[in-house]
Structure formats: C-alpha cells, structure tokens
Motif scaffolding. Structure first.
Motif, short mmCIF file in Angstrom:
data_model
loop_
_atom_site.label_atom_id
_atom_site.label_comp_id
_atom_site.label_asym_id
_atom_site.label_seq_id
_atom_site.Cartn_x
_atom_site.Cartn_y
_atom_site.Cartn_z
N ASP A 165 59.55 11.59 -12.08
CA ASP A 165 58.94 12.88 -12.37
C ASP A 165 59.38 13.40 -13.74
OD1 ASP A 165 57.44 15.30 -11.46
OD2 ASP A 165 59.41 16.23 -11.71
N SER A 196 55.79 14.39 -14.89
CA SER A 196 55.37 15.75 -15.20
C SER A 196 56.14 16.35 -16.38
CB SER A 196 55.55 16.66 -13.97
OG SER A 196 56.91 16.76 -13.60
N ASN A 225 49.54 14.26 -15.48
CA ASN A 225 50.22 15.25 -14.64
C ASN A 225 51.26 16.05 -15.42
OD1 ASN A 225 50.53 16.33 -11.96
ND2 ASN A 225 52.51 15.27 -11.84
N GLU A 227 53.44 18.70 -17.18
CA GLU A 227 53.71 20.13 -17.17
C GLU A 227 54.49 20.55 -18.42
OE1 GLU A 227 55.78 21.05 -13.60
OE2 GLU A 227 54.19 20.32 -12.27
N ASN A 248 45.35 17.07 -18.71
CA ASN A 248 46.54 17.79 -18.24
C ASN A 248 46.40 19.30 -18.24
OD1 ASN A 248 48.78 15.47 -18.18
ND2 ASN A 248 47.56 15.18 -20.03
N SER A 250 45.21 21.60 -16.35
CA SER A 250 45.49 22.39 -15.15
C SER A 250 46.98 22.51 -14.86
CB SER A 250 44.79 21.78 -13.94
OG SER A 250 45.23 20.44 -13.72
N ASN A 251 47.79 21.61 -15.43
CA ASN A 251 49.23 21.60 -15.14
C ASN A 251 50.09 22.03 -16.32
OD1 ASN A 251 48.89 20.41 -12.48
ND2 ASN A 251 48.43 18.49 -13.54
N TRP A 253 52.22 23.58 -19.00
CA TRP A 253 52.82 24.89 -19.21
C TRP A 253 53.50 25.01 -20.58
CZ3 TRP A 253 53.76 29.16 -15.69
CH2 TRP A 253 53.09 29.03 -14.48
#
Length: 366
Positions: A165, A196, A225, A227, A248, A250-251, A253
């Motif tokens: 991850d 992520s 994926n 973030e 990416n 939607s994820n 940040w």
C-alpha cells in the motif's frame, strides 16, 4: 529433551509469569531483539508469547556504512530475523548508511538478495516498504552490484506488488530505464497497481529530463489507486497530469513536488492541465519544495494559478546573484494563491492564531 521442554514452568516463577497476555505483549513490544531472546528463556508461556505476530509487524533494519564491533553482525542478524519472523512483517524500513567502498555495497547487495528472497517466499502481509537514500549512481556501486540489487528488488516487488500500500524509494537515483523497470514490477501480470502512497523523490538521478520520457508516462499510467504522490518537478508533464486525472482523480489527495536547481525544470506545463486535474480531483492539494530556486522568473513558470497549492517552501543555502530580490515573489507571485491560503486560514484559524507564528529570516553571507 529439546530446549523448550527444559524451560521452567510458570508456577515456578514469580508473579511476572502470571501477567495477562495483553500486558506481556506491551512489555515485550518495547524490548530489543537481545532482551526478547532472553525473555523467551524465562518460561514456556513467555517463549510462546514471543512468537506473537503483534511483536514483529514493524521493523527497521539498519546497515551501517562503516564497520564496528557494535554493527559487526548486523548483516547476519537481519537475515536471521527475516527467516524467523519475516512472515509477520507488515511495515519494513531498510536503511543503508553512508557506504564508503564497493566491498560494503557488495555485502549489502548479497544480504538484500537473500533477505528479499526469503521474505518473498514467506510473507503475504507486507503493506509498507521504505528503502531510502541508496544513491545508486555513486561510484561505490559498481555496475554489476547495482544491476544485481535492482534485479533482486524488482523480483521482490513482482511478488509483493499486490499487497503493498505504501512504497518509498526516495533517493535511489536511477536512470529512467532502471527506475521504470522497478516501478513496472508493481504491476507484473496486471495492468494496474494497488499502491496508494508512492514516494519517488530523487528516485531518478539529477540532470534527467524525466518529463520527456514516454516510458515514464506509460509506467505511471499503471497506477490507479494513488492517494499521495511525492516526486520531483522534472517528472511533471501534461501527459502525467492527464494520467493522474484519468486514473486517480477519485482518490488523489496530495502531490508533493520537489524542484531542485540541478534538475531540468524548463518544460512548459499548461495551466489547463492543472485546472482539469483540480476539477476532477476535488480534494487535491499540492505542496511545493524549492531547493535553491529563488528567482521570480523561474518560480512564475512553475507556480501557475490553476494549481491547488497548499504550501510553498523556498530553501536556499547560498545565493550569489547580487540582483536577486525576494520582493517580486512576495508581492506578485504568492498573492496568486491567496484564495487557497485564505480557505486554509478560515478552516484552521483558531489553531493558526493561537499556536503558529510566521516569519522570514535572511542570513547575509560575507
């Protein structure tokens, strides 16, 4: 009789032997390997408790760049640990501190080959992997040693890519071809990766115009994926921003971007590319870290008003241009982001007013 059968039974011990499991876990968690080994000899219960997965989920393995009695067996103990408890690992950080000759890098490479091979066979839990500041472009890394290490790391990531991850390879300093080969290992036999959080700051060697590489943009298109992404500005292009927007949004940040004076950063990035990404990734915030890039002309080419900037850091250890002035940056450039900064201020006003101070220090150099 085996060693475990010879261990004293709990009733022969003090009240320590009757501690609840949760207490023993907490005490053992703070112990080093040597103390844990000694504690395992106290009684059968303590010995069994020592194999609890909770005690071995987090691990930092440090390899010293200079030999000493204290670190004489660190290579051997690292391999022993992975063979014995590697199946429990979820969070692994590896440090190789200041290697000064090819003998040490060779020893590190051989150890890592065995360590990663053993871990790849026994572990299916690893979520976090960090191997920072390897600086593989230094002369202490012979070509054959570097190639062997990259091969071992890539093979390991092929096995663990479906579990990882978080991946931090900051400071690896690879060529574009080598770096893309490593990152592509994460999507082996698949069209995407599950990582992520990715940190590839200084992942590529200085002076490389990574943004112009179709291979890099193709590699980054496999990430679906993300973030949080940390990288250098010499990786940023319209194609990369388009990939991030498509795969990416939607994820995503956070994007952390480092721009170093020795990195190529003359590429043209269209404001509409940033605007499109910001429009689709509605929670995105971008942090900039500038190293020895202080002139308004250079900063203005990078800090476009369409970027959802959260913070800007300007760091310089030396600036010799007598015509340089901070005034244009403070008066003309930074106000471009006043709306973003005011939004942050309104949200955290109480904290900012009560806890934080803002200041600038200028050090005159003689």
């Amino acid at each position: 009789m085996d060693e475990e059968s010879q261990l004293p039974q709990p009733q022969d011990q003090s009240c320590w032997a009757a501690l609840p499991d949760v207490c023993l876990h907490r005490v053992f968690w703070w112990l080093g390997d040597r103390d844990r080994s000694r504690a395992a000899l106290v009684c059968r219960k303590w010995n069994q408790m020592m194999y609890s997965a909770d005690l071995w989920r987090y691990r930092t393995i440090t390899f010293s760049g200079r030999p000493s009695r204290v670190h004489a067996s660190e290579f051997e103990s690292a391999f022993w640990y992975v063979k014995k408890f590697g199946r429990y690992l979820e969070h692994l950080e590896i440090k190789f501190l200041n290697p000064y000759n090819a003998v040490l890098t060779k020893k590190f490479q051989v150890t890592m080959r065995g360590l990663l091979s053993s871990l790849g066979k026994s572990n299916n839990r690893l979520k976090y992997l960090s191997i920072q500041h390897l600086e593989l472009d230094r002369l202490v890394w012979r070509n054959s040693i570097r190639s062997s290490f990259i091969k071992s790391l890539s093979f390991f990531l092929k096995k663990m890519g479906k579990h990882l991850d978080y991946l931090n390879l900051k400071g690896a300093r690879l060529t574009v071809e080598q770096g893309c080969h490593v990152l592509n290992s994460l999507s082996y036999l698949r069209n995407e990766t599950v990582v992520s959080e990715l940190n590839i700051e200084d992942f590529f060697s200085h002076h490389l115009a990574v943004y112009s590489s179709p291979q890099f943009n193709k590699t980054m298109a496999t990430f679906r994926n993300l973030e949080s992404l940390t990288l250098n500005y010499n990786c940023i292009s319209d194609e990369l921003l388009e990939n991030l927007c498509e795969n990416n949004a939607s994820n995503l940040w956070t994007i952390n971007i480092k721009c170093h004076i020795h990195d190529p950063h003359g590429q043209v990035i269209w404001g509409m590319s940033w605007a499109k990404l910001a429009r689709h990734a509605t929670n995105l915030k971008v942090n900039f870290f500038f190293e020895r890039i202080m002139k308004y002309e250079r900063l203005a080419r990078i800090l476009l008003q369409e970027i959802p900037v959260r913070s800007i850091s300007l760091r310089s250890c030396y600036f010799s241009d007598p015509d340089w002035s901070m005034r244009p940056t403070l008066l003309d450039l930074l106000p471009t982001f006043r709306h973003t900064l005011q939004e942050i201020y309104r949200k955290y006003r109480k904290l900012i007013d009560s806890e934080l101070n803002y200041f600038v220090i200028a050090y005159p150099m003689m």
